[in-house]
Design an enzyme around this catalytic site. Structure first.
Site: not given
Length: 306
Positions: A167, A180
């Site tokens: 990401s 995350y």
């Protein structure tokens, strides 16, 4: 990138076989559909709770016989073993693996929940995110490399291709989603740490790092993002980047950032700019240290403590 149809078949003209973890929904589902559209066999590996979505996806394909669903929890080594074993039994060798399974916390890491005695409770949600996003990716990568090392070389000399889904949060991280962001930094580090062995085995390992993409993970703010006018990916944008990266023989140890209609390789610029952000003296020390370990044949592991 080289994405001609021939890239999706082996020299004997058999279709390549692709495993996509977290393949029943969102980016994973679009990726599975894209590979299938290029003639590949696909294995959708996802949780049992996603079986309806996975089977509906397969039923919607033009040739469902080239697709399978395997219930898989990527944090379970037993499940990963079964996934690769059954996939090989069905289609033969595994040529491409996309480690896409991931999640995001539903509780804040710094919510500081206390028990009835006023004691701070463990952030179990954080452990779950790390397990799925990082441990699950490590499980998938390790099994994929083991499986691919015995494949005969492809036309470009590659025995297999693995794409890890990170990401932009794997490079930046000011949004406060601690677990995350930590896990995605770990995925980037995993790719970097795997390159030496990957090259020895003839396996290409790369990263795709998407910017904001409307999926279940981002559903809490997707509408507000849209209203803001900020650019966004579509799942198709990300799927195309994943597929292209996986079949491009020039991609090895790269990280493709996908932001709207822009795709940029970001690992090589990071490497070349090392002197700019570390300074020449520290950069030289780091370079010499890297050469030391290369000459040594790798990091000498310590003995386990009793």
């Amino acid at each position: 990138m080289n994405t001609s149809a021939s890239c999706y078949h082996l020299p004997n003209n058999k279709p390549k076989t692709v495993i996509i973890t977290g393949g029943a929904n969102g980016i994973g589902a679009k990726t599975a559909r894209t590979y299938h559209g290029h003639g590949c066999n696909i294995i959708i590996a996802d949780l049992p709770s996603s079986s309806d979505a996975a089977n509906a996806l397969i039923a919607s394909l033009t040739e469902p016989s080239r697709a399978r669903y395997h219930p898989t929890n990527v944090t379970s080594w037993h499940d990963i073993q079964a996934l690769f074993r059954l996939s090989k039994e069905t289609f033969g060798q595994i040529d491409i693996v996309v480690s896409n399974a991931g999640t995001m916390e539903s509780k804040g890491f710094f919510d500081f929940e206390e028990d009835e005695h006023g004691e701070l409770m463990e952030a179990t949600e954080a452990g779950r995110v790390i397990d799925i996003n990082l441990k699950g990716t490590m499980n998938t990568l390790r099994m994929a490399m083991h499986s691919m090392k015995s494949n005969p070389p492809d036309a470009d000399g590659t025995r297999g291709s693995i794409v890890l889904i990170a990401s932009t949060s794997g490079y930046f991280g000011g949004t406060g989603v601690v677990s995350y962001i930590s896990s995605k930094h770990g995925v980037v580090g995993l790719s970097r740490a795997s390159q030496s062995v990957a090259r020895q085995l003839g396996v290409r390992v790369n990263v795709v790092a998407p910017f904001f993409t409307p999926t279940h993970i981002t559903s809490g703010y997707s509408e507000k993002w849209k209203e803001s006018g900020l650019p966004a990916n579509t799942t198709e944008d990300v799927a195309n980047a994943i597929v292209s990266t996986s079949v491009d023989p020039a991609r090895q140890g790269h990280s493709m950032m996908v932001a709207g209609n822009l795709v940029r390789e970001i690992e090589e610029p990071r490497t070349t700019s090392t002197k700019d952000w570390l300074g020449e003296e520290i950069s030289d020390i780091m370079t010499r240290g890297g050469k030391f370990f290369n000459d040594l044949g790798g990091y000498t592991l310590p003995q386990a403590r009793s």
